[in-house]
Design a protein around this motif. Structure first.
Motif, PDB file in Angstrom:
ATOM      1  N   GLN A  18       0.839  -1.190   0.000  1.00  0.00           N
ATOM      2  CA  GLN A  18       0.000   0.000   0.000  1.00  0.00           C
ATOM      3  C   GLN A  18       0.882   1.251   0.000  1.00  0.00           C
ATOM      4  OE1 GLN A  18      -3.594  -0.301   0.067  1.00  0.00           O
ATOM      5  NE2 GLN A  18      -2.908  -2.371  -0.435  1.00  0.00           N
ATOM      6  N   ALA A  19       0.618   2.172  -0.908  1.00  0.00           N
ATOM      7  CA  ALA A  19       1.390   3.412  -0.971  1.00  0.00           C
ATOM      8  C   ALA A  19       0.902   4.359   0.120  1.00  0.00           C
ATOM      9  CB  ALA A  19       1.238   4.056  -2.347  1.00  0.00           C
ATOM     10  N   VAL A  39      -8.606  -2.148   7.427  1.00  0.00           N
ATOM     11  CA  VAL A  39      -7.178  -2.233   7.748  1.00  0.00           C
ATOM     12  C   VAL A  39      -6.382  -1.267   6.874  1.00  0.00           C
ATOM     13  CG1 VAL A  39      -5.170  -3.752   7.785  1.00  0.00           C
ATOM     14  CG2 VAL A  39      -7.381  -4.608   8.550  1.00  0.00           C
ATOM     15  N   GLN A  40      -6.765  -1.145   5.628  1.00  0.00           N
ATOM     16  CA  GLN A  40      -6.087  -0.236   4.708  1.00  0.00           C
ATOM     17  C   GLN A  40      -6.186   1.217   5.191  1.00  0.00           C
ATOM     18  OE1 GLN A  40      -7.929   0.518   0.790  1.00  0.00           O
ATOM     19  NE2 GLN A  40      -6.035  -0.244  -0.117  1.00  0.00           N
ATOM     20  N   ARG A  58      -3.082   3.921   6.703  1.00  0.00           N
ATOM     21  CA  ARG A  58      -2.792   5.290   6.260  1.00  0.00           C
ATOM     22  C   ARG A  58      -2.863   6.276   7.441  1.00  0.00           C
ATOM     23  NH1 ARG A  58      -5.550   3.451   1.443  1.00  0.00           N
ATOM     24  NH2 ARG A  58      -4.101   3.547  -0.313  1.00  0.00           N
ATOM     25  N   GLN A  59      -3.827   6.079   8.319  1.00  0.00           N
ATOM     26  CA  GLN A  59      -3.971   6.985   9.457  1.00  0.00           C
ATOM     27  C   GLN A  59      -2.772   6.895  10.404  1.00  0.00           C
ATOM     28  OE1 GLN A  59      -7.699   5.978  11.294  1.00  0.00           O
ATOM     29  NE2 GLN A  59      -8.927   6.622   9.535  1.00  0.00           N
ATOM     30  N   ILE A  60      -2.341   5.673  10.714  1.00  0.00           N
ATOM     31  CA  ILE A  60      -1.252   5.498  11.676  1.00  0.00           C
ATOM     32  C   ILE A  60       0.083   5.928  11.086  1.00  0.00           C
ATOM     33  CG2 ILE A  60       0.040   3.813  13.034  1.00  0.00           C
ATOM     34  CD1 ILE A  60      -2.730   4.476  14.120  1.00  0.00           C
ATOM     35  N   ILE A  61       0.385   5.483   9.870  1.00  0.00           N
ATOM     36  CA  ILE A  61       1.676   5.824   9.259  1.00  0.00           C
ATOM     37  C   ILE A  61       1.779   7.329   9.036  1.00  0.00           C
ATOM     38  CG2 ILE A  61       3.180   5.471   7.260  1.00  0.00           C
ATOM     39  CD1 ILE A  61       2.913   3.082   9.171  1.00  0.00           C
ATOM     40  N   SER A 103       3.216  -3.730   3.064  1.00  0.00           N
ATOM     41  CA  SER A 103       2.287  -4.860   2.963  1.00  0.00           C
ATOM     42  C   SER A 103       2.027  -5.414   4.361  1.00  0.00           C
ATOM     43  CB  SER A 103       2.864  -5.957   2.057  1.00  0.00           C
ATOM     44  OG  SER A 103       4.104  -6.423   2.553  1.00  0.00           O
ATOM     45  N   LEU A 104       0.793  -5.896   4.572  1.00  0.00           N
ATOM     46  CA  LEU A 104       0.357  -6.332   5.897  1.00  0.00           C
ATOM     47  C   LEU A 104      -0.200  -7.750   5.860  1.00  0.00           C
ATOM     48  CD1 LEU A 104      -1.668  -3.149   6.986  1.00  0.00           C
ATOM     49  CD2 LEU A 104       0.688  -3.700   7.600  1.00  0.00           C
TER      50      LEU A 104
END
Length: 229
Positions: free
Chosen positions: A56-57, A97-98, A102-105, A69-70
């Protein structure tokens, strides 16, 4: 009409429908239905399942673009919700999860992300509540792969190499310091007791073959003498 036997196994739950309407949740056991009746039992697997989320970008807090990737581990916690209220709970979990990724990173800087073991727990905490609305319980989320841009990857590789070289030099310096300390302790012992030096020479002679040594073992009270080995 001949009845049909339906077996719901220990790891399953059954959703009972009468004329298309959901009536009740069935536990493990055997149930009999008429072949052409109005009752249907839909079985749901309650065991843990795995969801792979490819690269995921995402952007870190300091604007660095990454691909992550998770792997998520989950199980259906409420079959009535997962089957009756969500058209595709697996796809819904994927998107949950996607979005959490994005929110955490987006709140973590690049330097803090590398080697941070708390990110997995933060992702799990962020996605668990939304997953519960899908009738799903998330038990684990882990980062499988973190891909850096080409130039940044080279830079971090150089940093890691420099760190390893620094650790190797530090270890060599520690070894040299220990050796010097041992030599200094030995010199102090010999200085206080000169006879230790002669004993050490005799040990060296005993361990050596094919060589000739001339030793002066005289003392202040004896005449000089020599010995050949």
């Amino acid at each position: 009409m001949v009845p049909i036997r339906i077996t719901v196994f220990e790891y399953e739950r059954g959703l009972k429908y009468v004329k298309g309407r959901f009536k009740q949740l069935l536990g493990p056991g055997q149930y009999w239905l008429w072949a052409f009746g109005n009752t249907t039992i839909c079985k749901v697997d309650m065991r843990s399942q795995y969801l792979s989320i490819p690269g995921q970008a995402v952007l870190t807090a300091d604007g660095v673009g990454l691909k992550i990737s998770l792997m998520a581990v989950y199980a259906i916690s409420d079959p009535a919700i997962a089957i009756n209220q969500v058209s595709d709970y697996r796809q819904g979990l994927y998107m949950t999860v996607q979005n959490s990724l994005r929110q955490i990173i987006g709140t973590v800087a690049m330097d803090d992300l590398i080697g941070n073991t708390q990110v997995d727990q933060q992702l799990l905490a962020a996605a668990a509540s939304e997953a519960a609305l899908l009738g799903v319980q998330l038990t684990a989320i882990s980062i499988k792969d973190l891909m850096l841009p080409g130039e940044l990857k080279k830079l971090y590789a150089q940093i890691v190499q420099a760190r390893q070289e620094g650790l190797a030099q530090l270890e060599r310096a520690r070894g040299e310091t220990a050796a010097l300390r041992s030599l200094a302790n030995g010199a102090r012992l010999i200085n206080r007791n000169p006879a230790l030096l002669k004993l050490r020479i005799l040990q060296a002679i005993e361990q050596s073959t094919g060589n000739t040594f001339h030793l002066d073992l005289s003392t202040d009270e004896q005449e000089d003498s020599s010995e050949e080995t």
